[in-house]
Design an enzyme around this catalytic site. Sequence first.
Site, PDB file in Angstrom:
ATOM      1  N   ASN A   4     -51.319 -38.754  20.720  1.00 10.91           N
ATOM      2  CA  ASN A   4     -51.098 -38.421  22.131  1.00 10.91           C
ATOM      3  C   ASN A   4     -50.773 -36.941  22.257  1.00 10.91           C
ATOM      4  OD1 ASN A   4     -50.302 -38.099  24.756  1.00 10.91           O
ATOM      5  ND2 ASN A   4     -48.506 -39.430  24.627  1.00 10.91           N
TER       6      ASN A   4
ATOM      7  N   HIS B 231     -37.637 -19.801  35.774  1.00  8.76           N
ATOM      8  CA  HIS B 231     -38.867 -20.281  35.151  1.00  8.76           C
ATOM      9  C   HIS B 231     -38.943 -21.782  35.333  1.00  8.76           C
ATOM     10  CE1 HIS B 231     -36.171 -21.146  31.750  1.00  8.76           C
ATOM     11  NE2 HIS B 231     -35.732 -19.921  31.922  1.00  8.76           N
TER      12      HIS B 231
END
Lengths: 616, 48
Positions: free
Chosen positions: A560, A11
């Site tokens: 953010n 992955h």
Amino acid sequence: MRILGISALYHDSAAALLVDGKLVAAAQEERFSRKKHDAGFPQQAIDFCVRHAGLAFKDIDYVAFYDKPFLKFERLLETYLAFAPRGFTSFRMAIPVWLKEKLLQKTLLRDEMKRWIPDFDWHNKLLFGEHHQSHAASAFFPSPFERAAVLTMDGVGEWATTSLAMGEGSELQMVREIHFPHSLGLLYSAFTYYTGFKVNSGEYKVMGLAPYGEPRFKSTILDKLVDLKDDGSFRLNLEYFDYCTGLRMTNEKFDALFGGKPRKAEERLTQREMDLAASIQAVTEEVVLRLTRSVAQQTGARNLCLAGGVALNCVANGKVLREKVFDNIWVQPAAGDAGGAVGAAYAAYHGFCRQPRRVNGHLNAPQIDSMDGSYLGPEYAQPDIEARLQTAGARFETLPYDGMIETTAQALADEKAVGWFQGRMEFGPRALGGRSILGDPRSPSMQKTLNLKVKYRESFRPFAPSVLREDVSDWFDIDADSPYMLMVAPVVERRRRTMTADEQALFGIDKLNVPRSDIPAVTHVDYSARIQTVHRQTNPAYYDLISAFKAKTGCPVVVNTSFNVRGEPIVCTPEDAFRCFMGSEIEVLVVGNCVLLKEAQNPSLKRDYKGAFELD
Amino acid sequence: MWLIKELWSFMRVRKKYWLLPIIVVMVMLGALLVLTKTAIGPFIYTIF
């Protein structure tokens, strides 16, 4: 010497390029393929790394792969043997995949490399490092330390699930390991599965959910599931888990212990899931704290480096930092498997090629590591940005640098959701001011707006603050660098607002929406925040923007969050940014010096982005 | 053939010759499974 590191086929595939010991480029394949957690061969990421360095493929001296497939196969066989005949269902699914694909990885790698370099000497130039050795190398070699203890924790590599190494100069010695099936990462994943999130991607949601709950299952976990020793070593009671033999993480006995079936994905979250999340988080912190204490005691090291998926648990990292067992802690920003590409390349350079190490990279500043702020991905020159935006049909204004900073800071102060695309893309799971969506942290509605209208994600999830490094202690109870958003610390007392009893009784987003500090959009329900310190040396444009926002508002903090919607990989190109901008309720987009306002755009280019990606 | 050679050298390095009969049986069984039905990617990553 040029070494290409590759992490792939499990992955989060990625590639990284080391030129004479300096990390010059690194990127995850998902950013190019637009497939979240893309596990395929990282063709586009490799292509980017080599082109970015101005090299041709024939210039690569070694290719280093981040783990050893045969050792994994050995673990698989021995596990099936140990549990036979119980694991037949799993065996039936896994063996064909191994026989058809995974055992042939060397051939695949060789063939892929031969496509680029027909006479590639794969016998001598294709190297394989062990999974945890790659993690440890990614944590130590780019760190700013000459000597450090290195702790890696994840789900599982070949056999190791937790490892301790000692790094000194260009040497990295593995000291001890905990082996599969006893794994802190898999224990956390078991609860991720049980609380209805996706294994291997939903773990950070469990961490975000934990502050809503009470750790009332902590003692049950420690009594029944984990035999935890004083030195932090542990064994899991496998009677409660299904991952060795079945296709689920937990079994019926686990259900009985915690009083019910696993929550189904997207089902309503209840207090029970929150308490489970709080409990597994508390246990994880306990294990990590015991491990780090014993590591400090045994090695005498004053510096600690962390990597592996568990090192992305920034709440646990923050606790380790606050315990002050070590003077300094450095966490690899790509602590998950993508970072294995960086580690494999470093391990080959210093270990196999016996090359010396230069601490602190090329910046020659003692506090700076060799990751360049993790801004290691593609960047686009201003003319290229303008051409790309024009082709995409965007309407924009190009401003001088100062004007762009001023306009963006004003948009933030006006509580607009701003898409911010500057410089090189980040390597690792966090957006750090290169490909970010920004907002005003002082706004009580910003959290809700960003979660529900911009990111289309679960309402309970908190946002992180970016704060100027020199101002961090004024706002948060921490005085250390956290450039990679991998440390959690509380908002300082004087910036907090105490909640009333009525407010305390609220649930989920309602609880989160009650302002609890001067910066409510980044203050979690337990007053914690996942902090990114912003440094002029590594990201001058972002530093200038936050400074301009501070000049306007007195607040050196912005919200953010990564530039994407739920299920979408973080944007890579200006076109990706424009598509996401037109498909969400981001109001202002800033790409290089180009400023785009939503109301000025051609309405026919708007897209229905909400269901465009598979939920993560 | 390449794969067999690689597996053999792997067992030699790891000194795990006892894996040989298991690998042979499992490969045969696995080959049978490959021939009889389409493989589906397992969902938990430990077995990947």
